[in-house]
Motif scaffolding. Structure first.
Motif, PDB file in Angstrom:
ATOM      1  N   ARG A 176       0.843  -1.178   0.000  1.00  0.00           N
ATOM      2  CA  ARG A 176       0.000   0.000   0.000  1.00  0.00           C
ATOM      3  C   ARG A 176       0.892   1.246   0.000  1.00  0.00           C
ATOM      4  NH1 ARG A 176      -4.664  -1.960  -1.606  1.00  0.00           N
ATOM      5  NH2 ARG A 176      -5.482   0.077  -1.158  1.00  0.00           N
ATOM      6  N   THR A 177       0.372   2.329  -0.497  1.00  0.00           N
ATOM      7  CA  THR A 177       1.143   3.569  -0.490  1.00  0.00           C
ATOM      8  C   THR A 177       1.248   4.126   0.931  1.00  0.00           C
ATOM      9  OG1 THR A 177      -0.863   4.816  -1.017  1.00  0.00           O
ATOM     10  CG2 THR A 177       0.573   4.214  -2.860  1.00  0.00           C
ATOM     11  N   VAL A 178       2.233   4.939   1.157  1.00  0.00           N
ATOM     12  CA  VAL A 178       2.460   5.511   2.478  1.00  0.00           C
ATOM     13  C   VAL A 178       1.398   6.556   2.800  1.00  0.00           C
ATOM     14  CG1 VAL A 178       4.087   6.830   3.885  1.00  0.00           C
ATOM     15  CG2 VAL A 178       4.929   5.040   2.360  1.00  0.00           C
ATOM     16  N   HIS A 179       1.077   7.394   1.835  1.00  0.00           N
ATOM     17  CA  HIS A 179       0.129   8.484   2.059  1.00  0.00           C
ATOM     18  C   HIS A 179      -1.266   8.132   1.550  1.00  0.00           C
ATOM     19  CE1 HIS A 179       3.286  11.068   3.452  1.00  0.00           C
ATOM     20  NE2 HIS A 179       3.967  10.888   2.349  1.00  0.00           N
ATOM     21  N   GLU A 180      -2.258   8.729   2.165  1.00  0.00           N
ATOM     22  CA  GLU A 180      -3.651   8.518   1.762  1.00  0.00           C
ATOM     23  C   GLU A 180      -3.919   9.177   0.413  1.00  0.00           C
ATOM     24  OE1 GLU A 180      -6.004  10.311   4.836  1.00  0.00           O
ATOM     25  OE2 GLU A 180      -5.759   8.615   6.180  1.00  0.00           O
ATOM     26  N   ASN A 181      -4.918   8.619  -0.288  1.00  0.00           N
ATOM     27  CA  ASN A 181      -5.376   9.247  -1.522  1.00  0.00           C
ATOM     28  C   ASN A 181      -6.505  10.223  -1.183  1.00  0.00           C
ATOM     29  OD1 ASN A 181      -7.716   7.690  -1.156  1.00  0.00           O
ATOM     30  ND2 ASN A 181      -7.021   6.100  -2.569  1.00  0.00           N
ATOM     31  N   GLY A 182      -7.161  10.760  -2.183  1.00  0.00           N
ATOM     32  CA  GLY A 182      -8.217  11.738  -1.970  1.00  0.00           C
ATOM     33  C   GLY A 182      -9.436  11.202  -1.244  1.00  0.00           C
ATOM     34  N   ASN A 183      -9.603   9.898  -1.191  1.00  0.00           N
ATOM     35  CA  ASN A 183     -10.735   9.276  -0.498  1.00  0.00           C
ATOM     36  C   ASN A 183     -10.366   8.773   0.895  1.00  0.00           C
ATOM     37  OD1 ASN A 183     -12.510   9.622  -2.700  1.00  0.00           O
ATOM     38  ND2 ASN A 183     -11.647   7.795  -3.683  1.00  0.00           N
ATOM     39  N   ARG A 184      -9.214   9.223   1.403  1.00  0.00           N
ATOM     40  CA  ARG A 184      -8.708   8.863   2.728  1.00  0.00           C
ATOM     41  C   ARG A 184      -8.349   7.375   2.846  1.00  0.00           C
ATOM     42  NH1 ARG A 184      -9.274  12.690   6.948  1.00  0.00           N
ATOM     43  NH2 ARG A 184      -9.010  10.884   8.282  1.00  0.00           N
ATOM     44  N   GLY A 185      -8.066   6.772   1.727  1.00  0.00           N
ATOM     45  CA  GLY A 185      -7.596   5.390   1.710  1.00  0.00           C
ATOM     46  C   GLY A 185      -6.182   5.353   1.153  1.00  0.00           C
ATOM     47  N   THR A 186      -5.682   4.172   0.905  1.00  0.00           N
ATOM     48  CA  THR A 186      -4.366   4.048   0.273  1.00  0.00           C
ATOM     49  C   THR A 186      -4.510   3.239  -1.001  1.00  0.00           C
ATOM     50  OG1 THR A 186      -3.846   2.074   1.583  1.00  0.00           O
ATOM     51  CG2 THR A 186      -3.071   4.191   2.433  1.00  0.00           C
ATOM     52  N   ASP A 187      -3.611   3.495  -1.924  1.00  0.00           N
ATOM     53  CA  ASP A 187      -3.612   2.793  -3.200  1.00  0.00           C
ATOM     54  C   ASP A 187      -2.601   1.655  -3.163  1.00  0.00           C
ATOM     55  OD1 ASP A 187      -5.462   4.604  -4.410  1.00  0.00           O
ATOM     56  OD2 ASP A 187      -3.834   6.053  -4.587  1.00  0.00           O
ATOM     57  N   HIS A 188      -2.657   0.803  -4.184  1.00  0.00           N
ATOM     58  CA  HIS A 188      -1.653  -0.256  -4.297  1.00  0.00           C
ATOM     59  C   HIS A 188      -0.297   0.384  -4.538  1.00  0.00           C
ATOM     60  CE1 HIS A 188      -4.321  -3.711  -4.306  1.00  0.00           C
ATOM     61  NE2 HIS A 188      -5.154  -2.985  -5.035  1.00  0.00           N
ATOM     62  N   GLY A 189       0.688  -0.065  -3.804  1.00  0.00           N
ATOM     63  CA  GLY A 189       2.041   0.441  -3.965  1.00  0.00           C
ATOM     64  C   GLY A 189       2.853  -0.494  -4.836  1.00  0.00           C
ATOM     65  N   HIS A 190       4.096  -0.161  -5.055  1.00  0.00           N
ATOM     66  CA  HIS A 190       4.933  -1.044  -5.860  1.00  0.00           C
ATOM     67  C   HIS A 190       6.163  -1.553  -5.124  1.00  0.00           C
ATOM     68  CE1 HIS A 190       7.024   2.765  -6.652  1.00  0.00           C
ATOM     69  NE2 HIS A 190       8.050   2.044  -6.975  1.00  0.00           N
ATOM     70  N   GLY A 191       6.535  -0.980  -4.000  1.00  0.00           N
ATOM     71  CA  GLY A 191       7.615  -1.526  -3.184  1.00  0.00           C
ATOM     72  C   GLY A 191       7.088  -2.724  -2.401  1.00  0.00           C
ATOM     73  N   ASN A 192       7.900  -3.737  -2.208  1.00  0.00           N
ATOM     74  CA  ASN A 192       7.429  -4.959  -1.573  1.00  0.00           C
ATOM     75  C   ASN A 192       8.596  -5.717  -0.957  1.00  0.00           C
ATOM     76  OD1 ASN A 192       5.721  -7.094  -0.865  1.00  0.00           O
ATOM     77  ND2 ASN A 192       4.594  -6.932  -2.781  1.00  0.00           N
ATOM     78  N   VAL A 193       8.345  -6.901  -0.476  1.00  0.00           N
ATOM     79  CA  VAL A 193       9.382  -7.793   0.036  1.00  0.00           C
ATOM     80  C   VAL A 193       9.379  -9.067  -0.788  1.00  0.00           C
ATOM     81  CG1 VAL A 193       9.225  -6.924   2.391  1.00  0.00           C
ATOM     82  CG2 VAL A 193       7.869  -8.893   1.723  1.00  0.00           C
ATOM     83  N   ILE A 194      10.481  -9.771  -0.747  1.00  0.00           N
ATOM     84  CA  ILE A 194      10.590 -11.083  -1.386  1.00  0.00           C
ATOM     85  C   ILE A 194      10.983 -12.058  -0.288  1.00  0.00           C
ATOM     86  CG2 ILE A 194      11.815 -12.495  -3.072  1.00  0.00           C
ATOM     87  CD1 ILE A 194      12.411  -9.894  -4.613  1.00  0.00           C
ATOM     88  N   TRP A 195      10.158 -13.053  -0.082  1.00  0.00           N
ATOM     89  CA  TRP A 195      10.453 -14.086   0.910  1.00  0.00           C
ATOM     90  C   TRP A 195      11.097 -15.261   0.185  1.00  0.00           C
ATOM     91  CZ3 TRP A 195       9.558 -13.329   6.038  1.00  0.00           C
ATOM     92  CH2 TRP A 195       8.737 -12.269   6.377  1.00  0.00           C
ATOM     93  N   VAL A 196      12.185 -15.772   0.737  1.00  0.00           N
ATOM     94  CA  VAL A 196      12.868 -16.926   0.172  1.00  0.00           C
ATOM     95  C   VAL A 196      12.938 -17.978   1.268  1.00  0.00           C
ATOM     96  CG1 VAL A 196      14.977 -17.773  -0.915  1.00  0.00           C
ATOM     97  CG2 VAL A 196      14.213 -15.432  -1.353  1.00  0.00           C
ATOM     98  N   ALA A 197      12.493 -19.188   0.958  1.00  0.00           N
ATOM     99  CA  ALA A 197      12.470 -20.257   1.956  1.00  0.00           C
ATOM    100  C   ALA A 197      13.085 -21.517   1.363  1.00  0.00           C
ATOM    101  CB  ALA A 197      11.033 -20.543   2.389  1.00  0.00           C
ATOM    102  N   GLY A 198      13.673 -22.318   2.222  1.00  0.00           N
ATOM    103  CA  GLY A 198      14.230 -23.590   1.773  1.00  0.00           C
ATOM    104  C   GLY A 198      15.436 -23.962   2.604  1.00  0.00           C
TER     105      GLY A 198
END
Length: 94
Positions: A1-23
């Motif tokens: 999600r984005t850090v800041h709220e949008n005009g409707n006081r919600g958040t939009d889909h963001g593009h920064g993320n994490v990658i989990w690696v297991a094994g």
């Protein structure tokens, strides 16, 4: 999600993320990459978490170690991918 709220006081889909690696060969308990922070000058477009590691570099590191293939075949699998950061080399045991 984005850090800041949008005009409707919600958040939009963001593009920064994490990658989990297991094994079994994953060297866990570490964080690979950089934390850019959430300050105004550190955000992408002043509202979104900045991407610091291209996902293709992380996947190429895991696939290269698992399948024991070198840089040339990986460049064909992930064309245009940037070189992996040095600290990603320790992500998976050889």
């Amino acid at each position: 999600r984005t850090v800041h709220e949008n005009g409707n006081r919600g958040t939009d889909h963001g593009h920064g993320n994490v990658i989990w690696v297991a094994g079994g060969k994953v060297r866990g308990g570490r964080i690979y990459g950089e934390w850019p922070g959430l300050g105004p000058t550190q955000l992408h477009e002043n509202r979104d978490l900045a991407i610091t590691t291209d996902y293709r570099a992380a996947l190429a590191t895991v696939i290269g170690r698992h399948l024991r293939i070198g840089d040339s075949p990986l460049a064909q699998i992930f064309p245009g991918a940037p070189a992996a950061r040095a600290n990603l080399a320790g992500l998976v045991e050889a």
